[in-house]
Design a protein around this motif. Structure first.
Motif, PDB file in Angstrom:
ATOM      1  N   LEU A  91       0.872  -1.250   0.045  1.00 35.06           N
ATOM      2  CA  LEU A  91       0.133   0.060   0.145  1.00 35.06           C
ATOM      3  C   LEU A  91       0.883   1.098  -0.039  1.00 35.06           C
ATOM      4  CD1 LEU A  91      -2.594  -1.229   2.876  1.00 35.06           C
ATOM      5  CD2 LEU A  91      -3.187  -0.873   0.474  1.00 35.06           C
ATOM      6  N   PRO A  92       0.382   2.339  -0.559  1.00 38.67           N
ATOM      7  CA  PRO A  92       1.172   3.559  -0.451  1.00 38.67           C
ATOM      8  C   PRO A  92       1.369   3.914   0.974  1.00 38.67           C
ATOM      9  CG  PRO A  92      -0.880   3.588  -1.842  1.00 38.67           C
ATOM     10  CD  PRO A  92      -0.912   2.578  -1.120  1.00 38.67           C
ATOM     11  N   VAL A  93       2.273   4.780   1.376  1.00 37.25           N
ATOM     12  CA  VAL A  93       2.750   4.944   2.574  1.00 37.25           C
ATOM     13  C   VAL A  93       1.584   5.611   3.293  1.00 37.25           C
ATOM     14  CG1 VAL A  93       4.423   6.700   4.020  1.00 37.25           C
ATOM     15  CG2 VAL A  93       5.237   5.434   1.998  1.00 37.25           C
ATOM     16  N   GLN A  94       0.967   6.733   2.661  1.00 40.44           N
ATOM     17  CA  GLN A  94       0.060   7.375   3.293  1.00 40.44           C
ATOM     18  C   GLN A  94      -1.173   6.319   3.668  1.00 40.44           C
ATOM     19  OE1 GLN A  94      -1.548  10.628   1.057  1.00 40.44           O
ATOM     20  NE2 GLN A  94      -2.930  11.372   2.519  1.00 40.44           N
ATOM     21  N   VAL A  95      -1.597   5.457   2.929  1.00 40.40           N
ATOM     22  CA  VAL A  95      -2.590   4.510   3.306  1.00 40.40           C
ATOM     23  C   VAL A  95      -2.303   3.919   4.628  1.00 40.40           C
ATOM     24  CG1 VAL A  95      -3.985   2.752   2.519  1.00 40.40           C
ATOM     25  CG2 VAL A  95      -3.592   4.496   1.081  1.00 40.40           C
ATOM     26  N   ARG A  96      -1.077   3.216   4.627  1.00 38.04           N
ATOM     27  CA  ARG A  96      -0.640   2.495   5.609  1.00 38.04           C
ATOM     28  C   ARG A  96      -0.393   3.405   6.863  1.00 38.04           C
ATOM     29  NH1 ARG A  96       5.317   1.307   5.704  1.00 38.04           N
ATOM     30  NH2 ARG A  96       5.359   3.619   6.363  1.00 38.04           N
ATOM     31  N   GLU A 188      -6.633  12.725 -12.155  1.00 34.09           N
ATOM     32  CA  GLU A 188      -5.883  12.959 -11.081  1.00 34.09           C
ATOM     33  C   GLU A 188      -4.922  12.199 -10.565  1.00 34.09           C
ATOM     34  OE1 GLU A 188      -7.096  15.675  -8.687  1.00 34.09           O
ATOM     35  OE2 GLU A 188      -6.730  14.036  -7.469  1.00 34.09           O
ATOM     36  N   LEU A 189      -5.109  10.829 -10.953  1.00 32.36           N
ATOM     37  CA  LEU A 189      -4.148   9.941 -10.479  1.00 32.36           C
ATOM     38  C   LEU A 189      -2.674  10.036 -11.142  1.00 32.36           C
ATOM     39  CD1 LEU A 189      -6.102   6.863  -9.855  1.00 32.36           C
ATOM     40  CD2 LEU A 189      -5.240   8.480  -8.155  1.00 32.36           C
ATOM     41  N   SER A 190      -2.571  10.645 -12.310  1.00 33.94           N
ATOM     42  CA  SER A 190      -1.352  10.844 -13.067  1.00 33.94           C
ATOM     43  C   SER A 190      -0.535  11.927 -12.475  1.00 33.94           C
ATOM     44  CB  SER A 190      -1.565  10.933 -14.463  1.00 33.94           C
ATOM     45  OG  SER A 190      -3.021  11.053 -14.978  1.00 33.94           O
ATOM     46  N   GLN A 191      -1.132  12.814 -11.711  1.00 33.72           N
ATOM     47  CA  GLN A 191      -0.068  13.856 -11.127  1.00 33.72           C
ATOM     48  C   GLN A 191       0.390  13.129  -9.949  1.00 33.72           C
ATOM     49  OE1 GLN A 191      -3.155  16.260 -11.171  1.00 33.72           O
ATOM     50  NE2 GLN A 191      -3.043  16.233 -13.473  1.00 33.72           N
ATOM     51  N   GLN A 192       1.419  12.454 -10.047  1.00 33.81           N
ATOM     52  CA  GLN A 192       2.444  11.959  -8.776  1.00 33.81           C
ATOM     53  C   GLN A 192       3.642  12.456  -8.671  1.00 33.81           C
ATOM     54  OE1 GLN A 192       1.862   7.807  -8.130  1.00 33.81           O
ATOM     55  NE2 GLN A 192      -0.360   7.818  -9.075  1.00 33.81           N
ATOM     56  N   ASN A 193       4.086  12.436  -7.307  1.00 36.41           N
ATOM     57  CA  ASN A 193       5.471  13.020  -7.281  1.00 36.41           C
ATOM     58  C   ASN A 193       5.989  12.277  -6.240  1.00 36.41           C
ATOM     59  OD1 ASN A 193       7.330  14.606  -5.897  1.00 36.41           O
ATOM     60  ND2 ASN A 193       6.088  16.264  -5.543  1.00 36.41           N
ATOM     61  N   ILE A 194       7.272  12.021  -6.308  1.00 41.07           N
ATOM     62  CA  ILE A 194       7.815  10.851  -5.657  1.00 41.07           C
ATOM     63  C   ILE A 194       7.983  11.235  -4.052  1.00 41.07           C
ATOM     64  CG2 ILE A 194      10.530  11.380  -6.137  1.00 41.07           C
ATOM     65  CD1 ILE A 194      10.613   8.294  -6.187  1.00 41.07           C
ATOM     66  N   PRO A 204      -2.339  11.419  -4.400  1.00 35.15           N
ATOM     67  CA  PRO A 204      -3.956  11.202  -4.932  1.00 35.15           C
ATOM     68  C   PRO A 204      -4.291   9.602  -4.980  1.00 35.15           C
ATOM     69  CG  PRO A 204      -2.202  11.830  -6.708  1.00 35.15           C
ATOM     70  CD  PRO A 204      -1.465  11.965  -5.581  1.00 35.15           C
ATOM     71  N   VAL A 205      -3.447   8.605  -5.135  1.00 35.71           N
ATOM     72  CA  VAL A 205      -3.802   7.202  -5.202  1.00 35.71           C
ATOM     73  C   VAL A 205      -4.134   6.844  -3.574  1.00 35.71           C
ATOM     74  CG1 VAL A 205      -2.795   4.859  -5.375  1.00 35.71           C
ATOM     75  CG2 VAL A 205      -2.166   6.744  -7.023  1.00 35.71           C
ATOM     76  N   LEU A 209      -7.867   5.598  -2.293  1.00 38.13           N
ATOM     77  CA  LEU A 209      -7.851   4.112  -1.757  1.00 38.13           C
ATOM     78  C   LEU A 209      -8.506   4.388  -0.402  1.00 38.13           C
ATOM     79  CD1 LEU A 209      -7.288   1.623  -2.227  1.00 38.13           C
ATOM     80  CD2 LEU A 209      -4.779   1.940  -1.180  1.00 38.13           C
ATOM     81  N   LEU A 210      -8.279   5.462   0.380  1.00 41.38           N
ATOM     82  CA  LEU A 210      -8.718   5.556   1.782  1.00 41.38           C
ATOM     83  C   LEU A 210     -10.278   6.047   1.561  1.00 41.38           C
ATOM     84  CD1 LEU A 210      -5.955   7.548   3.229  1.00 41.38           C
ATOM     85  CD2 LEU A 210      -6.750   5.225   4.132  1.00 41.38           C
ATOM     86  N   SER A 211     -10.783   6.716   0.686  1.00 35.48           N
ATOM     87  CA  SER A 211     -12.045   7.023   0.549  1.00 35.48           C
ATOM     88  C   SER A 211     -12.802   5.586  -0.122  1.00 35.48           C
ATOM     89  CB  SER A 211     -12.234   8.013  -0.610  1.00 35.48           C
ATOM     90  OG  SER A 211     -12.039   7.468  -1.759  1.00 35.48           O
ATOM     91  N   LYS A 212     -12.353   4.832  -0.675  1.00 32.31           N
ATOM     92  CA  LYS A 212     -12.917   3.602  -1.207  1.00 32.31           C
ATOM     93  C   LYS A 212     -13.138   2.720   0.036  1.00 32.31           C
ATOM     94  CE  LYS A 212     -10.882   0.919  -3.985  1.00 32.31           C
ATOM     95  NZ  LYS A 212     -10.944  -0.540  -4.052  1.00 32.31           N
ATOM     96  N   ALA A 213     -11.899   2.634   1.004  1.00 28.89           N
ATOM     97  CA  ALA A 213     -12.103   1.916   2.297  1.00 28.89           C
ATOM     98  C   ALA A 213     -13.075   2.143   3.099  1.00 28.89           C
ATOM     99  CB  ALA A 213     -10.739   1.937   2.960  1.00 28.89           C
ATOM    100  N   GLY A 214     -13.542   3.655   3.196  1.00 32.37           N
ATOM    101  CA  GLY A 214     -14.559   4.077   3.994  1.00 32.37           C
ATOM    102  C   GLY A 214     -15.588   3.503   3.696  1.00 32.37           C
ATOM    103  N   GLU A 215     -15.987   3.369   2.282  1.00 34.86           N
ATOM    104  CA  GLU A 215     -17.059   3.014   1.916  1.00 34.86           C
ATOM    105  C   GLU A 215     -17.466   1.580   1.681  1.00 34.86           C
ATOM    106  OE1 GLU A 215     -17.325   7.271  -0.575  1.00 34.86           O
ATOM    107  OE2 GLU A 215     -17.291   5.094  -1.583  1.00 34.86           O
TER     108      GLU A 215
END
Lengths: 469, 145
Positions: A91-96, A188-194, A204-205, A209-215
């Motif tokens: 998972l992305p760092v933010q999600v984890r 939206e998802l294509s503007q990612q920054n390392i 954005p990813v 993912l987090l909003s999907k998890a909530g629902e």
């Protein structure tokens, strides 16, 4: 910024490593990988210190991947050096971090010399063996993260990048162009920054993912109160009935577990409705057995046992369309199945436990190996099998011996009597077997193998049989 | 002024027959060298050079070793004057390298993992059927295909 001259590698604290820290998806599906190692080849994208770059190709249809961040940075966040996703959950760092409520961001400085200094200090401490607190080892996996995690490797991210010339209509390389000739997916998802992805900020990813998890919907109990059965989809050959029992016993008393390997699914029936509901609630999106994520749904209402195939199918189909609880894939499989020739022997096999969505086995396939026979794999009701089994045993097993010798089953020679009758007694009341030999032999060998009861005879004849098809 | 001894080339007989074709090839080489690089990749700009060099060497190799139409003297003259590449021809005499495109493609030292270029792999053993090797733009120089 500091000079990047290689004066003395150790004094400067530049990083050297022997193998990259990468996740399964980035390593690829090929067990054979050739990797180049280049010391101090590139700067880490996060801390801009030189590090050892590894470059390899993760599979035949993949582009070459290389490590992007240094090992120090990857260890600080417990992420893959290439894709910057968590090593355990994918998972992305933010999600984890949100799911596990870890905040590792305070300590890590993000700018300039401060950041380099921090990275070097950290690196030095690690090399000296000083135990710094890694919060990742201690974090207990909680529900949300289990729901969100990726259980199988995702190789689509290893595909070649989109050919930018093709996008403009100017690709002159034609068929030999190694890049993908597809239109890029914008959004939206294509503007990612390392850096954002690494620090877990504004990703954005992750936010999607987090909003999907909530629902994520929880499994609604069906209206029909008599249903106490859960459908478990996504099974594999490695998953046994015992695994299912282990996972499901905690929620209530299990009445039966019926595995249908043909459809990669199983049905778990509880003695009480409450048990089933409890299990559904607890395991809905979190059931992962042996690394495989299982899909959990409510089972269909029990179809009454009928004499003829035809009306059975009709009823099943009607019930399926009405209840609509089954995934479409299973429904379409069902609809394909009954179109085969009606099994002549269906009257002779009394199904002891009603199969929820499975029509009786098409008889021309005539389960020759135990895994095809639901009676073998599911709960055996001894009262029914016993008498009929022993009646057929004498007649059937002799027949089986002969046939088996015809087909060259190796283990028929020394201890036939002890081992084979328990398997063959089912076949006894099926009638003469069809002339389908090669798959039988292979499967049969494979089935016998794990049982560990093969006498010494097998290897030479086994090679013989395997060469046949 | 000191006595300057210049080496004057002594042209062997038979030269007049092959001279026109060789001059033509030299002219195409000159053109390829002077071509603008627009629209081409960096490596792609060099491909015609390798191709024409191969062509020249091939012509002379064919004349001497295959068709046997020129004398050894004339052959050696061509090689000395630089109309053909001696080392490349030496490889063409070996089994398996009869169609070698250029010397770089078979040099393992020049490649990662000490392999040869992909153009040396026969087409039936490759996965990608259409390739242009990055060194010389070769499509496949294995002797089988």
């Amino acid at each position: 910024m500091a000079h990047r001259l290689l004066r003395d590698a150790e004094a400067d604290g530049w990083e050297r490593s022997d193998f990259p820290i990468i996740c399964e998806s980035c390593l690829g599906d090929n067990p054979y990988v050739r990797m180049t190692k280049a010391d101090y080849d590139k700067e880490c994208k996060i801390c801009t210190r030189p590090f050892t770059v590894f470059r390899w190709r993760p599979g035949r249809d993949a582009r070459y991947k290389k490590s992007e961040i240094c090992q120090t940075c990857s260890k600080l966040k417990n992420v893959c050096q290439v894709c910057l996703l968590d090593l355990e959950y994918g998972l992305p760092v933010q999600v984890r971090d949100t799911a596990l409520s870890i905040d590792s961001n305070d300590a890590i400085p993000k700018s300039d010399v401060n950041r380099e200094y921090f990275a070097e200090e950290h690196d030095r401490k690690t090399r000296a063996g000083i135990d710094y607190e890694s919060s990742f080892g201690k974090a207990r996996p909680n529900d949300t993260i289990l729901k969100l995690q990726r259980t199988t490797p995702y190789y689509k991210r290893n595909r070649a990048h989109v050919c930018s010339f093709y996008v403009r209509g100017q690709c002159t390389r034609g068929p030999e162009c190694p890049y993908r000739h597809e239109m890029p997916v914008e959004g939206e998802l294509s503007q990612q920054n390392i850096k954002d992805r690494y620090y877990g900020v504004n990703d954005p990813v992750a936010m999607k993912l987090l909003s999907k998890a909530g629902e994520m919907p929880s499994l609604e109990p069906p209206d029909d109160e008599s249903i106490r059965t859960l459908y478990v989809g996504g099974l594999d050959a490695r998953i046994t009935e015992q695994d299912l029992r282990d996972n499901f016993y905690a929620h209530g008393e299990i009445e039966s577990v019926k595995m249908v390997l043909q459809r990669a699914c199983a049905f778990v029936t509880y003695t009480t409705r409450e048990g089933a509901e409890k299990a559904a609630e607890e395991l809905a999106n979190k059931l992962v057995i042996k690394g495989l994520r299982m899909k959990l749904l409510w089972g269909r209402p029990q179809a009454p046992k009928l004499d003829s195939e035809g009306s059975d199918e009709a009823k099943q189909q009607a019930a399926v369309t009405h209840s609509g609880l089954l995934p479409r894939a299973v429904i379409s499989q069902q609809q394909n199945q009954p179109l085969q020739a009606p099994p002549p022997g269906s009257q002779t096999q009394p199904p002891p436990v009603p199969y929820f969505n499975i029509p009786p086995l098409p008889q021309h396939e005539r389960a020759y190996y135990p895994s095809m026979d639901p009676q073998r794999m599911g709960a055996l009701i001894p009262s029914q099998d016993g008498p009929s089994g022993s009646n057929e045993n004498r007649g059937g097993s002799e027949q089986q011996h002969q046939q088996a010798q015809q087909y060259g089953y190796p283990s028929m020679a020394p201890p036939p009597g002890q081992f084979y009758p328990p398997y063959y007694q089912q076949y006894g009341y099926r009638g003469p077997p069809p002339p389908v030999l090669p798959p039988n032999q292979q499967h049969h060998q494979q089935y016998q193998g794990p049982q560990g009861r093969m006498p010494a005879g097998p290897p030479p004849p086994a090679t013989g049989t395997s060469q046949q098809p | 002024m000191p006595k300057v001894k210049t080496n004057r080339v002594k042209i062997p007989e038979g030269w007049e027959l092959i001279e026109p074709i060789l001059s033509e090839l030299q002219a195409t080489m000159r053109e390829a060298e002077n071509d603008p690089h627009d629209g081409k990749r960096k490596c792609e700009a060099l491909w015609p050079i390798f191709k024409i060099a191969h062509q020249k060497s091939r012509y002379i190799f064919d004349l001497y070793h295959r068709r046997k139409e020129i004398s050894k003297e004339l052959y050696e003259f061509c090689l000395d004057q630089g109309y053909a590449d001696r080392n490349l021809i030496a490889k063409w005499k070996k089994p398996g390298y009869e169609r070698l495109c250029c010397l770089r493609c078979m040099q393992p030292r020049d490649h990662n993992f000490q392999t040869t270029c992909v153009c040396r792999v026969p087409k039936h053993l490759r996965e990608e059927k259409v390739i242009e090797c990055v060194h010389c733009g070769c499509n496949g120089c294995a002797s089988g295909d």
